[in-house]
Scaffold this active site. Structure first.
Site, PDB file in Angstrom:
ATOM      1  N   GLN A  28       0.832  -1.198   0.000  1.00 41.63           N
ATOM      2  CA  GLN A  28       0.000   0.000   0.000  1.00 41.63           C
ATOM      3  C   GLN A  28       0.863   1.244   0.000  1.00 41.63           C
ATOM      4  O   GLN A  28       1.960   1.261   0.542  1.00 41.63           O
ATOM      5  CB  GLN A  28      -0.971   0.013   1.176  1.00 41.63           C
ATOM      6  CG  GLN A  28      -0.326   0.117   2.537  1.00 41.63           C
ATOM      7  CD  GLN A  28      -1.326  -0.050   3.658  1.00 41.63           C
ATOM      8  OE1 GLN A  28      -2.216  -0.904   3.584  1.00 41.63           O
ATOM      9  NE2 GLN A  28      -1.195   0.747   4.692  1.00 41.63           N
ATOM     10  N   GLY A  29       0.332   2.265  -0.646  1.00 45.60           N
ATOM     11  CA  GLY A  29       1.021   3.535  -0.710  1.00 45.60           C
ATOM     12  C   GLY A  29       0.032   4.660  -0.467  1.00 45.60           C
ATOM     13  O   GLY A  29      -1.186   4.456  -0.487  1.00 45.60           O
ATOM     14  N   TYR A  30       0.568   5.857  -0.261  1.00 44.13           N
ATOM     15  CA  TYR A  30      -0.249   7.013   0.089  1.00 44.13           C
ATOM     16  C   TYR A  30      -0.078   8.130  -0.918  1.00 44.13           C
ATOM     17  O   TYR A  30       1.027   8.632  -1.125  1.00 44.13           O
ATOM     18  CB  TYR A  30       0.106   7.496   1.500  1.00 44.13           C
ATOM     19  CG  TYR A  30      -0.295   6.475   2.530  1.00 44.13           C
ATOM     20  CD1 TYR A  30      -1.551   6.501   3.107  1.00 44.13           C
ATOM     21  CD2 TYR A  30       0.560   5.429   2.855  1.00 44.13           C
ATOM     22  CE1 TYR A  30      -1.939   5.525   4.015  1.00 44.13           C
ATOM     23  CE2 TYR A  30       0.185   4.455   3.762  1.00 44.13           C
ATOM     24  CZ  TYR A  30      -1.066   4.511   4.332  1.00 44.13           C
ATOM     25  OH  TYR A  30      -1.457   3.546   5.218  1.00 44.13           O
ATOM     26  N   ILE A  31      -1.176   8.499  -1.558  1.00 46.03           N
ATOM     27  CA  ILE A  31      -1.189   9.628  -2.474  1.00 46.03           C
ATOM     28  C   ILE A  31      -1.156  10.918  -1.658  1.00 46.03           C
ATOM     29  O   ILE A  31      -0.521  11.886  -2.021  1.00 46.03           O
ATOM     30  CB  ILE A  31      -2.425   9.564  -3.402  1.00 46.03           C
ATOM     31  CG1 ILE A  31      -2.314   8.334  -4.301  1.00 46.03           C
ATOM     32  CG2 ILE A  31      -2.560  10.841  -4.212  1.00 46.03           C
ATOM     33  CD1 ILE A  31      -3.561   8.024  -5.101  1.00 46.03           C
ATOM     34  N   VAL A  83       3.578   8.943  -2.393  1.00 46.95           N
ATOM     35  CA  VAL A  83       4.704   9.664  -1.801  1.00 46.95           C
ATOM     36  C   VAL A  83       5.487   8.733  -0.878  1.00 46.95           C
ATOM     37  O   VAL A  83       4.912   8.071  -0.016  1.00 46.95           O
ATOM     38  CB  VAL A  83       4.185  10.871  -0.991  1.00 46.95           C
ATOM     39  CG1 VAL A  83       5.324  11.628  -0.347  1.00 46.95           C
ATOM     40  CG2 VAL A  83       3.361  11.780  -1.879  1.00 46.95           C
TER      41      VAL A  83
END
Length: 165
Positions: free
Chosen positions: A27-30, A82
């Site tokens: 998972q990643g965070y915009i 990010v």
């Protein structure tokens, strides 16, 4: 759209032998500003876009919206994230009327294991499995979005010891 109510704990014992299933998550965070996050998650062969609002009740509850998206779209959205991607294995451990989600982190967060339980109300009672350690609900440094900015491997021994006490 709804309100997410959950409690988070460090893990101090065997959970794998109690797990009903396990899945790999990236998972990643915009966006991961204080009070709002936009997350992209790949879990096995499925993908999700999630928006979370600010925490209330000392970190116990917050607004959450989630929508399943095509895995190919998630891969494209990951390029906008990010600071990289969180890599973890999630074990589902059923106990009574609840299921504990135990996240075993990999990569820059290797060595960190946390368990969460979702509740219907902030004061809802639940059976406590023997692997639960200290409660860290509301401690921002254990939020996945924060682990992107300050990974567990960069914590000092003192910071890690505070979590054990």
């Amino acid at each position: 759209m709804g309100q997410e109510i959950e409690r988070k704990f460090l893990v101090a014992g065997d959970y794998r032998s109690l797990a009903a299933s396990a899945s790999r998550i990236a998972q990643g965070y915009i966006c991961s500003e204080r009070g709002r996050t936009v997350r992209v998650r790949l879990r096995d062969q499925r993908a999700y876009l999630t928006i979370k609002g600010p925490s209330a009740d000392d970190g116990l509850s917050r607004y959450e919206w989630e929508q399943e998206i095509a895995p190919a779209d998630a891969l494209e959205l990951m390029k906008l994230c990010v600071g990289g991607v969180i890599d973890k294995t999630r074990y589902l451990v059923p106990l009574g009327s609840h299921t504990f989600e135990v996240d075993e982190f990999h990569g820059d967060n290797e060595g960190l294991v946390v368990a969460e339980v979702e509740l219907r109300a902030p004061d809802e009672p639940f059976d406590r499995p023997p692997f639960l350690g200290r409660e860290v609900t509301g401690e921002v440094r254990y939020y996945n979005s924060q682990l992107m900015q300050h990974p567990y491997r960069t914590w000092s021994e003192e910071e890690k010891a505070v979590g054990l006490g």
